[in-house]
Design an enzyme around this catalytic site. Structure first.
Site, PDB file in Angstrom:
ATOM      1  N   TRP A  42      12.456  -4.279   1.203  1.00  0.00           N
ATOM      2  CA  TRP A  42      11.371  -5.130   0.712  1.00  0.00           C
ATOM      3  C   TRP A  42      11.882  -6.238  -0.221  1.00  0.00           C
ATOM      4  CZ3 TRP A  42      10.793   0.205   1.241  1.00  0.00           C
ATOM      5  CH2 TRP A  42       9.734   0.653   2.033  1.00  0.00           C
TER       6      TRP A  42
ATOM      7  N   ARG B 255      10.603   8.648  -3.418  1.00  0.00           N
ATOM      8  CA  ARG B 255       9.758   8.953  -2.259  1.00  0.00           C
ATOM      9  C   ARG B 255       9.482  10.454  -2.164  1.00  0.00           C
ATOM     10  NH1 ARG B 255      10.089   8.608   3.895  1.00  0.00           N
ATOM     11  NH2 ARG B 255       8.039   7.734   4.330  1.00  0.00           N
TER      12      ARG B 255
ATOM     13  N   ASP C 277       1.534  -2.958   3.419  1.00  0.00           N
ATOM     14  CA  ASP C 277       1.910  -3.854   2.313  1.00  0.00           C
ATOM     15  C   ASP C 277       1.142  -5.169   2.447  1.00  0.00           C
ATOM     16  OD1 ASP C 277       4.006  -2.151   1.224  1.00  0.00           O
ATOM     17  OD2 ASP C 277       5.225  -2.723   2.953  1.00  0.00           O
TER      18      ASP C 277
ATOM     19  N   HIS D 128       7.561   0.280  -3.580  1.00  0.00           N
ATOM     20  CA  HIS D 128       8.383  -0.311  -2.514  1.00  0.00           C
ATOM     21  C   HIS D 128       9.323  -1.396  -3.016  1.00  0.00           C
ATOM     22  CE1 HIS D 128       5.615   1.246   0.916  1.00  0.00           C
ATOM     23  NE2 HIS D 128       6.423   2.161   0.409  1.00  0.00           N
TER      24      HIS D 128
ATOM     25  N   HIS E 284       5.767  11.930  -2.006  1.00  0.00           N
ATOM     26  CA  HIS E 284       5.260  12.702  -0.866  1.00  0.00           C
ATOM     27  C   HIS E 284       4.926  14.145  -1.244  1.00  0.00           C
ATOM     28  CE1 HIS E 284       6.214  10.088   2.869  1.00  0.00           C
ATOM     29  NE2 HIS E 284       5.906   9.337   1.836  1.00  0.00           N
TER      30      HIS E 284
HETATM   31  C1  HEM Z   1       0.670   2.785   0.187  1.00  0.00           C
HETATM   32  C2  HEM Z   1       0.974   3.581   1.180  1.00  0.00           C
HETATM   33  C3  HEM Z   1       2.412   3.814   1.576  1.00  0.00           C
HETATM   34  C4  HEM Z   1       2.911   3.756   2.813  1.00  0.00           C
HETATM   35  C5  HEM Z   1       2.131   3.495   4.090  1.00  0.00           C
HETATM   36  C6  HEM Z   1       4.326   3.973   2.724  1.00  0.00           C
HETATM   37  C7  HEM Z   1       5.193   3.985   3.791  1.00  0.00           C
HETATM   38  C8  HEM Z   1       6.567   4.032   3.698  1.00  0.00           C
HETATM   39  C9  HEM Z   1       7.480   4.002   4.794  1.00  0.00           C
HETATM   40  C10 HEM Z   1       7.091   3.899   6.268  1.00  0.00           C
HETATM   41  C11 HEM Z   1       8.720   4.056   4.293  1.00  0.00           C
HETATM   42  C12 HEM Z   1      10.034   4.055   5.073  1.00  0.00           C
HETATM   43  C13 HEM Z   1      10.637   5.466   5.143  1.00  0.00           C
HETATM   44  C14 HEM Z   1      11.969   5.437   5.844  1.00  0.00           C
HETATM   45  O1  HEM Z   1      12.030   4.896   6.933  1.00  0.00           O
HETATM   46  O2  HEM Z   1      12.942   5.963   5.271  1.00  0.00           O
HETATM   47  C15 HEM Z   1       8.613   4.113   2.862  1.00  0.00           C
HETATM   48  C16 HEM Z   1       9.671   4.158   2.008  1.00  0.00           C
HETATM   49  C17 HEM Z   1       9.556   4.254   0.653  1.00  0.00           C
HETATM   50  N1  HEM Z   1       8.392   4.435  -0.043  1.00  0.00           N
HETATM   51 FE1  HEM Z   1       6.531   4.252   0.673  1.00  0.00          FE
HETATM   52  N2  HEM Z   1       4.657   4.183   1.425  1.00  0.00           N
HETATM   53  C18 HEM Z   1       3.510   4.103   0.678  1.00  0.00           C
HETATM   54  C19 HEM Z   1       3.390   4.296  -0.682  1.00  0.00           C
HETATM   55  C20 HEM Z   1       4.445   4.557  -1.523  1.00  0.00           C
HETATM   56  C21 HEM Z   1       4.317   4.922  -2.890  1.00  0.00           C
HETATM   57  C22 HEM Z   1       2.993   5.162  -3.612  1.00  0.00           C
HETATM   58  C23 HEM Z   1       5.579   5.053  -3.387  1.00  0.00           C
HETATM   59  C24 HEM Z   1       6.022   5.411  -4.759  1.00  0.00           C
HETATM   60  C25 HEM Z   1       5.315   5.258  -5.840  1.00  0.00           C
HETATM   61  C26 HEM Z   1       6.484   4.763  -2.313  1.00  0.00           C
HETATM   62  C27 HEM Z   1       7.847   4.744  -2.419  1.00  0.00           C
HETATM   63  C28 HEM Z   1       8.716   4.526  -1.373  1.00  0.00           C
HETATM   64  C29 HEM Z   1      10.154   4.368  -1.533  1.00  0.00           C
HETATM   65  C30 HEM Z   1      10.909   4.354  -2.848  1.00  0.00           C
HETATM   66  C31 HEM Z   1      10.679   4.196  -0.255  1.00  0.00           C
HETATM   67  C32 HEM Z   1      12.140   3.963   0.126  1.00  0.00           C
HETATM   68  C33 HEM Z   1      12.800   5.278   0.446  1.00  0.00           C
HETATM   69  C34 HEM Z   1      14.268   5.110   0.821  1.00  0.00           C
HETATM   70  O3  HEM Z   1      14.850   4.064   0.582  1.00  0.00           O
HETATM   71  O4  HEM Z   1      14.825   6.072   1.356  1.00  0.00           O
HETATM   72  N3  HEM Z   1       5.758   4.495  -1.184  1.00  0.00           N
HETATM   73  N4  HEM Z   1       7.286   4.113   2.533  1.00  0.00           N
END
Ligand code: HEM
Length: 407
Positions: A174, A30, A219, A158, A34
């Site tokens: 997820w 992440r 999603d 995700h 970001h």
């Molecule tokens: C498509 C639009 C996306 C949205 C709206 C989105 C939104 C989010 C949100 C709300 C979280 C939860 C954060 C938290 O509460 O800790 C999250 C976690 C995460 N996202 Fe996304 N995300 C997007 C795209 C992506 C992309 C492109 C990647 C990587 C290629 C990604 C990888 C991750 C990962 C690995 C987590 C888990 C982080 C953790 O476990 O601490 N996301 N995302």
């Protein structure tokens, strides 16, 4: 960089993210996303160069809540290799996290530089808002230069990790194996029944079967949007296709807005160009979409029709692949007169490339040029014409343009 040193850095990154105290693969993924996902193609601002997330206002962007933790975890790697920028380390860590969690190897090149202040920080609001739908996803990802297929592939990130109520206001994971990178996210999205969660928090979805998994509104939009859905279905049934497309798209994401040497796909060509003739430098300039005067100047110093020896690709192939309309117009115009029907070692013409990657401006310019009729009919080594590729990769605008072209 010396390959042995790269191996040492990889080992140190792994040790920082995976040790007795922590398994930080998801949050490192992440962080890399970001750091890179603030890029805006039209202004060439944002992106991972500079490691600007260390500074305000980017550090305090609510979307980046929690990301100081992986930044701090990686600090020791930078202390050990001070000549490797934090910007490189943040992005490399994301690439390696995917690989270490069982996912594909992500193309990556070093070369980012660190800023010393936050002057280049992007404004808040460039990262996606999970409570929105497919229009918003397109606004955000098209801004960076991605297409629908890439949006779906990237969302497969995700498959790792979870949402934390304290960070995002969303809650839950997820998949049942959030530390493993596989295609479960897409399988779950397609096969499970998703119901709106009844709670006081943000709108999100819960699976009716176990009640243990979650999906964000963004999603669910991948499943309900008719142009996104075929890619979700593909990745749910074909993990290899997901790994291939994710690796390409994530490698591209990490290189957005970075110096040219960080482009993992250009790196091989650059290495070759530095060793060889002026025509290689000319082809490279076309690949990077250099300015018209620069391309013209380089063309005057070589045979612009010369092909790259190992791939049989012309300058036109290079520009068409990356979608540089202005370069295409110059290359096929009367001044340089490159032919559109030249086939590379895979049998692809430049028209094949522009159709596959969805560059309408390039396609239009080439259809009016020498060799267009032959290129339209040309089949690559997989037996595919440019039109076949446009359909296969879901480039509807290109399909329409080709249909309208009278040859
Ligand atoms: C498509 C639009 C996306 C949205 C709206 C989105 C939104 C989010 C949100 C709300 C979280 C939860 C954060 C938290 O509460 O800790 C999250 C976690 C995460 N996202 Fe996304 N995300 C997007 C795209 C992506 C992309 C492109 C990647 C990587 C290629 C990604 C990888 C991750 C990962 C690995 C987590 C888990 C982080 C953790 O476990 O601490 N996301 N995302």
């Amino acid at each position: 960089m010396d390959p042995q040193k790269v191996e040492c850095i990889r080992a140190d990154v792994r040790a920082s993210l995976f040790n007795r105290k922590v398994i930080a693969f998801p949050i490192a993924t992440r962080l890399a996303w970001h750091a890179s996902g603030t890029f805006e193609r039209s202004s060439m601002t944002g992106g991972s160069d500079g490691a600007t997330m260390r500074f305000e206002p980017e550090a305090a962007d609510p979307a980046n809540a929690g990301l100081s933790i992986p930044r701090d975890l990686l600090q020791n790697v930078h202390q050990k290799y001070p000549d490797v920028s934090l910007a490189d380390i943040y992005t490399l860590a994301g690439a390696l996290a995917v690989e270490f969690a069982g996912g594909p190897r992500i193309p990556f090149q070093f070369g980012r530089k660190d800023d010393t202040n936050g002057r280049r920080c992007p404004a808040h609001g460039r990262l996606p808002d999970a409570s929105q739908g497919s229009d918003h996803l397109r606004d955000v990802f098209y801004r960076m230069g991605f297409d629908d297929r890439e949006i779906v592939a990237l969302s497969g990130g995700h498959t790792l990790g979870r949402c934390h109520f304290s960070r995002s206001g969303f809650d839950g994971k997820w998949t049942h194996a959030p530390l493993v990178f596989d295609n479960s996210y897409f399988k779950n999205l397609i096969t499970l029944t998703w119901e709106e969660r009844k709670w006081d928090g943000n709108r999100q979805f819960t699976d009716a079967e176990s009640g243990e998994l979650m999906m964000l509104p963004t999603d669910i939009a991948l499943k309900t949007d008719p142009a996104f859905r075929p890619w979700v279905e593909l990745y749910a049934r074909d993990e290899a296709a997901f790994f291939r497309d994710f690796a390409d798209a994530f490698g591209k994401l990490l290189a957005l807005g970075t110096p040219p040497q960080c482009c993992p796909f250009a790196a091989k060509a650059k290495a070759h160009a530095s060793r060889s003739a002026p025509s290689a430098i000319f082809r490279e300039a076309c690949m990077h979409g250099s300015s018209v005067p620069e391309i013209r100047d380089l063309a005057s110093k070589c045979d612009p029709h010369e092909l790259e020896p190992h791939s049989r690709r012309s300058a036109l192939h290079k520009a068409a692949f990356w979608g540089h309309d202005h370069a295409i117009k110059l290359l096929v115009g009367p001044e340089l007169g490159l032919r559109v029907d030249v086939q590379d070692s895979d049998g692809d013409t430049a028209l094949h490339d522009a159709c596959k990657f969805g560059h309408p401006g390039c396609v239009r310019a080439m259809l009016a040029a020498n060799g267009a009729a032959t290129a339209m009919r040309a089949r690559n080594k997989q037996g595919k014409t440019p039109a076949d590729l446009a359909s296969e990769y879901g480039k509807t605008e290109i399909v329409q343009i080709l249909r309208g072209a009278r040859m």
